[in-house]
Design a protein around this motif. Structure first.
Motif, short mmCIF file in Angstrom:
data_model
loop_
_atom_site.label_atom_id
_atom_site.label_comp_id
_atom_site.label_asym_id
_atom_site.label_seq_id
_atom_site.Cartn_x
_atom_site.Cartn_y
_atom_site.Cartn_z
N UNK A 141 1.66 5.74 -14.61
CA UNK A 141 1.77 7.11 -15.07
C UNK A 141 2.48 7.89 -16.46
N UNK A 142 3.03 8.21 -15.51
CA UNK A 142 4.10 9.11 -15.67
C UNK A 142 5.48 9.45 -16.91
N UNK A 143 5.74 7.65 -16.08
CA UNK A 143 7.02 7.24 -16.88
C UNK A 143 6.84 6.21 -17.91
N UNK A 144 5.74 4.89 -17.40
CA UNK A 144 5.81 3.91 -18.40
C UNK A 144 5.05 4.26 -20.33
N UNK A 145 3.59 4.54 -19.48
CA UNK A 145 2.95 5.57 -20.22
C UNK A 145 3.12 6.39 -21.53
N UNK A 146 4.36 6.87 -21.26
CA UNK A 146 5.29 8.12 -21.86
C UNK A 146 6.10 7.07 -23.10
N UNK A 202 2.19 6.46 -10.05
CA UNK A 202 3.33 7.88 -10.50
C UNK A 202 4.06 7.29 -11.94
N UNK A 203 4.40 6.48 -11.06
CA UNK A 203 5.52 6.08 -12.67
C UNK A 203 5.02 5.15 -13.52
N UNK A 233 0.59 -1.08 0.08
CA UNK A 233 0.01 0.23 0.11
C UNK A 233 1.10 1.51 -0.12
N UNK A 234 1.98 1.11 0.86
CA UNK A 234 3.58 2.05 0.76
C UNK A 234 3.37 2.60 -1.04
N UNK A 235 3.47 1.51 -1.79
CA UNK A 235 4.15 1.48 -2.64
C UNK A 235 3.14 2.27 -3.78
N UNK A 239 0.83 4.72 -4.50
CA UNK A 239 1.08 5.53 -5.22
C UNK A 239 2.30 5.68 -5.93
N UNK A 240 3.52 5.51 -5.34
CA UNK A 240 4.74 5.66 -6.30
C UNK A 240 4.51 4.97 -7.13
N UNK A 241 4.27 3.66 -6.95
CA UNK A 241 4.11 2.97 -8.68
C UNK A 241 3.12 3.40 -9.85
#
Lengths: 296, 299
Positions: free
Chosen positions: B26-31, B23-24, B15-17, B19-21
């Protein structure tokens, strides 16, 4: 123990002192020069008679800034982005670092996630695909695109390594007492990691305050520019190519010739937050950097 | 540990991970999926599905662009020169600063030399424009000494040295931190016994201090391989103009102009892709070397 210095040793001493003084002067000189310009009368500045001390002292340039609504707007946006951005980074980096600081036995799936993090750290989609995502989510022209669209994996690894070097017994003891991971993170790890968190905070403060390119790309109106982007547009010369890229409004702003002492005053005000904060954070970043870099 | 606690811990770690994952994702892997445009003749109006697939056409086109080799050359030249400065000047500075015995003076010097690192290139560009204008302080000094006026912002020969020098100026103090820390870690007994044996200060520096910080120097050297394509976008973008494109234009600035200004989406995505693949390989090699030849590890 004291020993008499030989002539050669004395020479080293004098040489070291002089070189260091000279280098310190070199680092400070451009800043002092700018300050002197900003405090001098325009006509004297244009005649290039100002060096490291104001000539014809005047606060006119700073009074001029008070009338510049866009400067204040941009300053406010920069402050907001620092506050939002740093909070966001600290939270995400901590949340990411804590589980990853455990062994793959304590936290199943850790190694897979580490590979994902490493992969994301190395690769990205590049400017245009990223812009498309941001645009599709309606984040263009908002402060969120500058602050909350990512986090530094490098900082997370820095903090992870710091967590790992804390005594293992602390976590074990807390676990025996029935503390949950969230509890352990908030009550034990975060308070003990203040030097490292302070370093990360400083990095992000400086990073957010100083970045200008993202503002240029993701903000389509000058009124949404953070301070550094605003200063960038004052600086950049008009070229055929950015004439095509800028809106007529921006071109008008650029072509209005701003006096040297006026822009020096703006630049100096933009430096003030940095000048205020970094000397006090010095003991943290010198330590935090070393922990992150030397010990893996 | 009880099974129940173990499961709860796993849940909480994940659960801690979240939000960080997320975000990655949406903004890192999707692009990254957007990179398919490098293999298309991408038109925004047609979208990814409607645009024509042209295979490696973009890459072939890029390799035939006359400017691409000049850009690669500029990038390498600027980056390598910066790396050389970054590997030498901070070490020398740390060694000299370490010889300053007055602690108060030493600390003041340290605080001052860290300053440039924290200032943005936009601000520094303004500072240097003032200093280096045709009648600015530096040119006045040069003329006083009998030299000719210099125009680093518009002179192709001087623009690269300008980049290198200002970058070294900005970074040497901050870069020295790690060496100063390593020097503090050297056993004082070594210096004491060397002094007993009558070693001069120069001899102590050469035979104790330098070997003491050698592991860090080696590590930094290997890590710097990863930044060999990194010529410093922020600095160049804040200071360059069309007059210095010949020597100062780098791959990153070209991608920006080509992609966002001239709207050659597919071609600039292809250039970016080539660059980031090479850069990633270099970083992996440098990390591998660093792990192998010193006890450094990233994860």
């Amino acid at each position: 123990m004291k020993k008499r210095m030989t002539l050669g040793d004395r020479a080293v001493d004098i040489f070291a002192n002089i070189i260091c003084g000279f280098l310190a002067f070199l680092c400070l000189m451009p800043v002092i020069h700018t300050l002197a310009i900003s405090l001098s009368r325009s006509s004297v500045v244009e005649a290039n008679m100002v060096y490291f001390w104001p000539v014809d002292f005047t606060l006119a340039s700073y009074k001029e800034i008070l009338k510049d609504a866009q400067f204040f707007r941009s300053f406010g946006i920069s402050v907001a982005r620092v506050v939002v951005g740093c909070t966001w980074q600290i939270c995400l980096v901590t949340l990411c670092a804590f589980p990853m600081a455990h062994t793959s036995k304590q936290f199943r799936g850790r190694n897979v996630i580490m590979v994902i993090l490493m992969f994301c750290n190395l690769f990205g989609g590049g400017l245009i695909p990223y812009y498309m995502v941001v645009n599709a989510l309606g984040l263009v022209n908002t402060i969120w695109v500058l602050t909350c669209t990512g986090f530094s994996i490098g900082n997370a690894i820095l903090l992870m390594n710091f967590f790992r070097n804390l005594p293992k017994e602390l976590e074990e003891a807390a676990e025996v007492d029935g503390a949950s991971p969230y509890r352990i993170l908030i009550s034990i790890f975060v308070p003990l990691s203040m030097p490292c968190l302070a370093t990360i905070l400083l990095f992000n403060f400086v990073g957010h305050w100083n970045s200008y390119f993202d503002g240029l790309i993701y903000m389509s109106h000058t009124k949404n520019y953070p301070l550094q982007t605003y200063i960038y547009t004052l600086n950049s010369q008009l070229t055929a190519e950015n004439m095509a890229w800028l809106t007529p409004d921006e071109i008008a702003r650029l072509s209005e010739i701003s006096g040297k002492s006026f822009s020096a005053a703006k630049v100096f005000v933009a430096m003030i937050p940095i000048l205020c904060i970094y000397p006090f954070m010095q003991k943290y970043f010198t330590k935090g950097l070393v922990v992150g870099a030397v010990k893996g | 540990m009880k099974r129940k606690t173990y499961l709860r811990n796993q849940m909480q770690y994940y659960s801690m991970l979240l939000i960080p994952l997320g975000i990655l994702l949406v903004f890192d892997i999707t692009p990254m999926f957007g990179l398919v445009m490098a293999f298309q003749n991408y038109k925004p109006t047609l979208g990814f599905l409607g645009s024509n697939w042209i295979g490696l056409g973009n890459f072939e086109f890029i390799l035939q662009l006359p400017e691409i080799w000049r850009l690669a050359g500029n990038t390498l030249e600027i980056a390598v020169l910066k790396i050389v400065c970054d590997l030498t000047i901070p070490v020398i500075f740390a060694l000299i600063l370490n010889e300053v015995k007055n602690q108060k003076y030493k600390r003041t010097v340290q605080t001052i030399v860290y300053l440039p690192h924290f200032l943005s290139w936009v601000i520094l560009a303004t500072l240097f424009r003032n200093l280096l204008s045709s009648d600015g302080v530096i040119n006045q000094v040069i003329r006083f000494l009998g030299g000719e006026t210099i125009y680093p912002f518009t002179d192709n020969r001087l623009y690269v040295p300008f980049l290198i020098i200002t970058d070294a100026w900005k970074g040497f103090g901050y870069g020295a931190i790690i060496y100063l820390a390593a020097i503090t870690g050297i056993d004082p007994a070594l210096y004491e016994s060397a002094m007993m044996d009558g070693a001069t200060r120069i001899q102590r520096i050469v035979h104790i201090t330098i070997p003491g910080i050698m592991p860090i120097i080696v590590l930094k050297t290997m890590m710097s391989l990863g930044s060999i394509l990194n010529a410093g976008f922020d600095q160049i973008f804040a200071t360059y103009n069309p007059l210095v494109y010949e020597t100062g234009d780098i791959i990153d600035t070209y991608i920006y102009r080509f992609g966002l200004v001239q709207r050659q989406y597919s071609l600039s995505a292809a250039i970016g892709m080539i660059k980031s693949v090479i850069a990633a390989i270099l970083i992996l090699i440098s990390n591998f070397l660093a792990t192998k030849f010193s006890d450094y590890r990233v994860f």
